[in-house]
Scaffold this active site. Structure first.
Site, PDB file in Angstrom:
ATOM      1  CD  GLU A 184       2.524  35.489 -50.312  1.00  0.00           C
ATOM      2  OE1 GLU A 184       1.704  34.956 -51.080  1.00  0.00           O
ATOM      3  OE2 GLU A 184       2.229  35.886 -49.190  1.00  0.00           O
ATOM      4  CG  ASN A 225      -1.165  39.170 -49.448  1.00  0.00           C
ATOM      5  OD1 ASN A 225      -1.818  39.702 -50.330  1.00  0.00           O
ATOM      6  ND2 ASN A 225      -0.545  38.026 -49.625  1.00  0.00           N
ATOM      7  CB  THR A 230      -6.046  30.961 -51.306  1.00  0.00           C
ATOM      8  OG1 THR A 230      -4.980  31.608 -50.610  1.00  0.00           O
ATOM      9  CG2 THR A 230      -6.622  29.874 -50.410  1.00  0.00           C
ATOM     10  CB  THR A 231      -0.944  29.639 -51.105  1.00  0.00           C
ATOM     11  OG1 THR A 231      -0.798  30.796 -51.927  1.00  0.00           O
ATOM     12  CG2 THR A 231       0.305  28.790 -51.205  1.00  0.00           C
ATOM     13  CD  GLU A 276       4.412  33.640 -44.449  1.00  0.00           C
ATOM     14  OE1 GLU A 276       5.229  34.487 -44.876  1.00  0.00           O
ATOM     15  OE2 GLU A 276       3.179  33.700 -44.649  1.00  0.00           O
ATOM     16  N   GLY A 335      -3.618  38.965 -45.214  1.00  0.00           N
ATOM     17  CA  GLY A 335      -4.223  39.647 -46.346  1.00  0.00           C
ATOM     18  C   GLY A 335      -5.736  39.623 -46.385  1.00  0.00           C
ATOM     19  CG  HIS A 360       1.183  34.996 -54.554  1.00  0.00           C
ATOM     20  ND1 HIS A 360       0.462  33.927 -54.080  1.00  0.00           N
ATOM     21  CD2 HIS A 360       2.029  34.481 -55.491  1.00  0.00           C
ATOM     22  CE1 HIS A 360       0.873  32.823 -54.680  1.00  0.00           C
ATOM     23  NE2 HIS A 360       1.808  33.129 -55.559  1.00  0.00           N
ATOM     24  CG  HIS A 400      -7.497  39.031 -51.780  1.00  0.00           C
ATOM     25  ND1 HIS A 400      -7.640  38.300 -52.935  1.00  0.00           N
ATOM     26  CD2 HIS A 400      -6.897  38.222 -50.879  1.00  0.00           C
ATOM     27  CE1 HIS A 400      -7.176  37.069 -52.723  1.00  0.00           C
ATOM     28  NE2 HIS A 400      -6.718  37.007 -51.495  1.00  0.00           N
ATOM     29  NE  ARG A 410     -17.872  46.654 -62.299  1.00  0.00           N
ATOM     30  CZ  ARG A 410     -18.773  47.578 -61.991  1.00  0.00           C
ATOM     31  NH1 ARG A 410     -18.514  48.842 -62.174  1.00  0.00           N
ATOM     32  NH2 ARG A 410     -19.923  47.216 -61.489  1.00  0.00           N
ATOM     33  NE  ARG A 470      -2.406  32.101 -57.734  1.00  0.00           N
ATOM     34  CZ  ARG A 470      -2.517  31.197 -56.758  1.00  0.00           C
ATOM     35  NH1 ARG A 470      -2.576  31.576 -55.508  1.00  0.00           N
ATOM     36  NH2 ARG A 470      -2.606  29.910 -57.040  1.00  0.00           N
ATOM     37  CG  HIS A 477      -3.008  30.708 -45.822  1.00  0.00           C
ATOM     38  ND1 HIS A 477      -2.653  31.092 -47.100  1.00  0.00           N
ATOM     39  CD2 HIS A 477      -4.245  30.181 -45.911  1.00  0.00           C
ATOM     40  CE1 HIS A 477      -3.620  30.780 -47.923  1.00  0.00           C
ATOM     41  NE2 HIS A 477      -4.599  30.232 -47.235  1.00  0.00           N
ATOM     42  N   GLY A 478      -4.787  32.822 -43.447  1.00  0.00           N
ATOM     43  CA  GLY A 478      -6.075  32.640 -42.778  1.00  0.00           C
ATOM     44  C   GLY A 478      -6.196  33.341 -41.441  1.00  0.00           C
ATOM     45  NE  ARG A 480      -5.514  33.026 -59.294  1.00  0.00           N
ATOM     46  CZ  ARG A 480      -5.671  31.833 -58.701  1.00  0.00           C
ATOM     47  NH1 ARG A 480      -6.254  31.768 -57.518  1.00  0.00           N
ATOM     48  NH2 ARG A 480      -5.282  30.743 -59.294  1.00  0.00           N
TER      49      ARG A 480
HETATM   50  N1  PXP Z   1       1.506  34.099 -46.456  1.00  0.00           N
HETATM   51  C1  PXP Z   1       1.566  33.398 -47.611  1.00  0.00           C
HETATM   52  C2  PXP Z   1       2.849  32.727 -47.963  1.00  0.00           C
HETATM   53  C3  PXP Z   1       0.447  33.322 -48.465  1.00  0.00           C
HETATM   54  O1  PXP Z   1       0.520  32.626 -49.612  1.00  0.00           O
HETATM   55  C4  PXP Z   1      -0.716  34.045 -48.114  1.00  0.00           C
HETATM   56  C5  PXP Z   1      -1.893  34.030 -49.033  1.00  0.00           C
HETATM   57  O2  PXP Z   1      -1.574  34.599 -50.233  1.00  0.00           O
HETATM   58  C6  PXP Z   1      -0.720  34.776 -46.934  1.00  0.00           C
HETATM   59  C7  PXP Z   1       0.397  34.774 -46.110  1.00  0.00           C
HETATM   60  C8  PXP Z   1      -1.896  35.603 -46.513  1.00  0.00           C
HETATM   61  O3  PXP Z   1      -2.986  34.765 -46.281  1.00  0.00           O
HETATM   62  P1  PXP Z   1      -4.406  35.429 -46.026  1.00  0.00           P
HETATM   63  O4  PXP Z   1      -4.756  36.180 -47.258  1.00  0.00           O
HETATM   64  O5  PXP Z   1      -5.280  34.250 -45.775  1.00  0.00           O
HETATM   65  O6  PXP Z   1      -4.261  36.311 -44.833  1.00  0.00           O
END
Ligand code: PXP
Length: 255
Positions: free
Chosen positions: A73, A10, A103-104, A154, A219, A46, A13, A21, A48, A197-198, A52
């Site tokens: 996403e 992902n 975040t989600t 997921e 990500g 993603h 970021h 910037r 959004r 996620h995480g 952002r």
């Molecule tokens: N999967 C989904 C569906 C998410 O919304 C996110 C965060 O945007 C991620 C994976 C990746 O999460 P992380 O950035 O914490 O690795």
């Protein structure tokens, strides 16, 4: 024998940093290409509502220039549905989205939102987009997801990752059991199972040992590690961690 596990990187970021910037650097497309060279199978981004991080022109460039599948996403809104149908990413992961969240924060409530989600899932699937639903590993959510025509889910593993980081080991164990049992149930119901996620190197290795899971989307940790080691190296290390976890599963050493 377990199938290999796919790594989706992902790149949101990278765009967060660029947008800080307001210019064009660092470029998420360049990061995506580098991640693929280093072992990523897919790129996830993603879009959004508030734009952002990833913007519409990023999605257009990723679709035009990436040689690997793009996983978009998106919230299940009319605006995002129209963008997906127009740009036709390989995959779309439907996520809940709250304007103020960092975040989600949680998974979709597929049980309560079945009637709203059903036509969105159907339209995307009919357009040839592989849909996944981002949900908690709860039986009723998984069963509701299987009643929609979504080919994949997921599993939101953020609560497990947070419990481990904060040393709440009983909570972590309970979350782990939910993830493991949820992945099994989803596979039995014919759903393709992803997780995200995480995740960091350690948690990705452990999750990769669950043979039902075929894709991880990662990500924030990767982009953070890239500050210290470079993006290519952090993707390579993640790939290694996942392959190690998957090898443990194949050899029966998985938890
Ligand atoms: N999967 C989904 C569906 C998410 O919304 C996110 C965060 O945007 C991620 C994976 C990746 O999460 P992380 O950035 O914490 O690795």
């Amino acid at each position: 024998m377990s199938a290999p596990i796919r790594l989706g990187i992902n790149i949101d970021h990278v765009a967060t940093l660029r947008n800080a910037r307001g210019g064009a650097h660092p470029d998420p497309l360049k990061a995506a290409k580098l991640a693929v060279e280093a072992g990523a199978n897919n790129i996830t981004a993603h879009l959004r509502e508030d734009r952002r991080h990833i913007r519409d022109d990023d999605i257009a460039r990723l679709i035009a220039e990436l040689e690997c599948p793009l996983n978009l996403e998106m919230a299940a809104t009319t605006e995002m549905q129209a963008i997906a149908l127009k740009t036709k990413p390989h995959a779309a992961c439907l996520v809940p989205e709250k304007r103020e969240e960092r975040t989600t924060e949680g998974g979709l409530d597929v049980v309560a939102q079945h009637n709203m989600l059903a036509p969105v899932v159907a339209e995307l699937v009919d357009a040839g987009i592989r849909v996944s639903l981002f949900i908690a590993a709860e039986r009723r959510q998984i069963e509701a997801a299987s009643r929609l025509r979504s080919p994949a889910i997921e599993i939101h593993v953020g609560a497990w990752c947070d419990a481990l980081t904060e040393g709440r080991m009983d909570d972590a164990e309970a979350e782990w059991r939910c993830i493991r049992d949820g992945a099994r149930l989803a596979q039995e119901l014919g759903l393709e199972v992803h997780a995200g996620h995480g995740l960091n190197y350690e948690t990705a290795e452990r999750i990769a040992a669950l043979p039902e899971i075929v894709e991880l989307n990662i990500g924030h940790f990767i982009v953070g590690e890239a500050v210290f080691d470079g993006l290519g190296e952090s993707v390579r290390r993640m790939r290694e961690a996942m392959d190690k976890g998957r090898a443990a599963s194949v050899s029966g050493r998985a938890p």
